[in-house]
Design a protein around this motif. Sequence first.
Motif, PDB file in Angstrom:
ATOM      1  N   VAL A 115       0.850  -1.190   0.000  1.00 54.91           N
ATOM      2  CA  VAL A 115       0.000   0.000   0.000  1.00 54.91           C
ATOM      3  C   VAL A 115       0.891   1.247   0.000  1.00 54.91           C
ATOM      4  N   PRO A 116       0.354   2.398  -0.403  1.00 56.55           N
ATOM      5  CA  PRO A 116       1.186   3.602  -0.525  1.00 56.55           C
ATOM      6  C   PRO A 116       1.742   4.154   0.784  1.00 56.55           C
ATOM      7  N   GLY A 117       0.993   3.980   1.893  1.00 54.71           N
ATOM      8  CA  GLY A 117       1.435   4.590   3.140  1.00 54.71           C
ATOM      9  C   GLY A 117       1.189   6.087   3.162  1.00 54.71           C
ATOM     10  N   PRO A 228       1.104  -1.434  -4.633  1.00 51.41           N
ATOM     11  CA  PRO A 228       2.458  -1.661  -4.118  1.00 51.41           C
ATOM     12  C   PRO A 228       3.301  -0.397  -4.227  1.00 51.41           C
ATOM     13  N   ALA A 229       3.978  -0.080  -3.145  1.00 50.70           N
ATOM     14  CA  ALA A 229       4.682   1.205  -3.113  1.00 50.70           C
ATOM     15  C   ALA A 229       6.158   1.024  -2.752  1.00 50.70           C
ATOM     16  N   SER A 230       6.520   1.217  -1.493  1.00 48.18           N
ATOM     17  CA  SER A 230       7.918   1.221  -1.085  1.00 48.18           C
ATOM     18  C   SER A 230       8.654  -0.041  -1.529  1.00 48.18           C
ATOM     19  N   SER A 231       9.750   0.160  -2.223  1.00 46.56           N
ATOM     20  CA  SER A 231      10.507  -0.964  -2.757  1.00 46.56           C
ATOM     21  C   SER A 231      11.967  -0.568  -2.936  1.00 46.56           C
ATOM     22  N   LEU A 232      12.805  -1.557  -3.154  1.00 47.78           N
ATOM     23  CA  LEU A 232      14.166  -1.309  -3.618  1.00 47.78           C
ATOM     24  C   LEU A 232      14.162  -1.664  -5.091  1.00 47.78           C
TER      25      LEU A 232
END
Length: 343
Positions: A115-117, A228-232
């Motif tokens: 989720v974006p947060g 889907p948001a935070s990723s490397l």
Amino acid sequence: MRKLLAVAGILAIALTGCRGTSPDDAGSGAAPATVKIMVGGIDKVIYLPAKLTEQLGGFRAEGLDVQLLTEPSGATAENVLIAGDVQGVVGFYDHTVDLQSKGKCITSVVQMADVPGEVEIVAAAQAASLRGPADFRGRKLGVTSPGSSTDFLTQYLATKAGLTGADYTTVKAGAGQTFIAALDNGGIDAGMTTDPTAAKLVSTGKGKVLLDMRTEAGTEAALGGLYPASSLYMDCAWVQDHRDQVQKLANALVKTLRWIKGHSAAEIAAKMPREYAAGDPQLYAQAVHDSIGMFNGDGLMKPDGARNVLDVLSQFSPNVKGKKDQIDLAKTYTTAFVAKVPA
């Protein structure tokens, strides 16, 4: 003979130095490999796993010397990656889709959040008349920067409510103090931001949460599905050529995601640099508490979420519009590395 011995000594030192830079030797007393990672706002709670991994010693445990850098927005961070100045970015997954439309192969190797947060915050003085996206008409809405994930999400929310881009004005409001100042002085009526900025606005009574995308339920209510948001994410060619280092990065980050699931917000906040609390540890712990549920604990991408991101960008990203059928989602993320993280 002396000259030969001297040359041999120099060669021995040189070879020892070369062995010290090999990632395969890391952890055996040799110098660890250095990897530069740009974070799109290192003090934002949505990107907390990166700094927390460093604080917990996770990168060092894998034999890596990771240098975490920071830029105020994901849009800026991606430019540094494309320029080759860093090897990876901790930012929103949707940049991998957007960049593929420009002919760049960028892939998410660890998906930290489904989720974006993000939260849409409305100025307290406007809260009575601005109660949802349908009330965006005629308003000034803050986004991190043009072309950022917050920009695309704001457009999606407005369109879903029946508005067009001509019905409201987007304003570059940044994050942290610049966002707070914009909301406080009337530069924006509402805007999209993250913790700890959101926690500061709510605690001071300057802002109220309009939409909460820090949870799966809130995200599905606002966007109709996961995002889907935070990723490397990293360059595909670099990943292919440095699989050992990428695996070590995945090991470190996934272990941190698991650690987060087993600890309280207060325990997590206590591990972060003191300056992140900005003089108010209790408020920072609350900010972590409000957002920490966004992290998935396993680093895996959910395919339905990836498709939802493509649906959103195909409507609002100038780069992706008209190219939806040309985007190969399989190249925008991989689960190969997180699947190999030891239990």
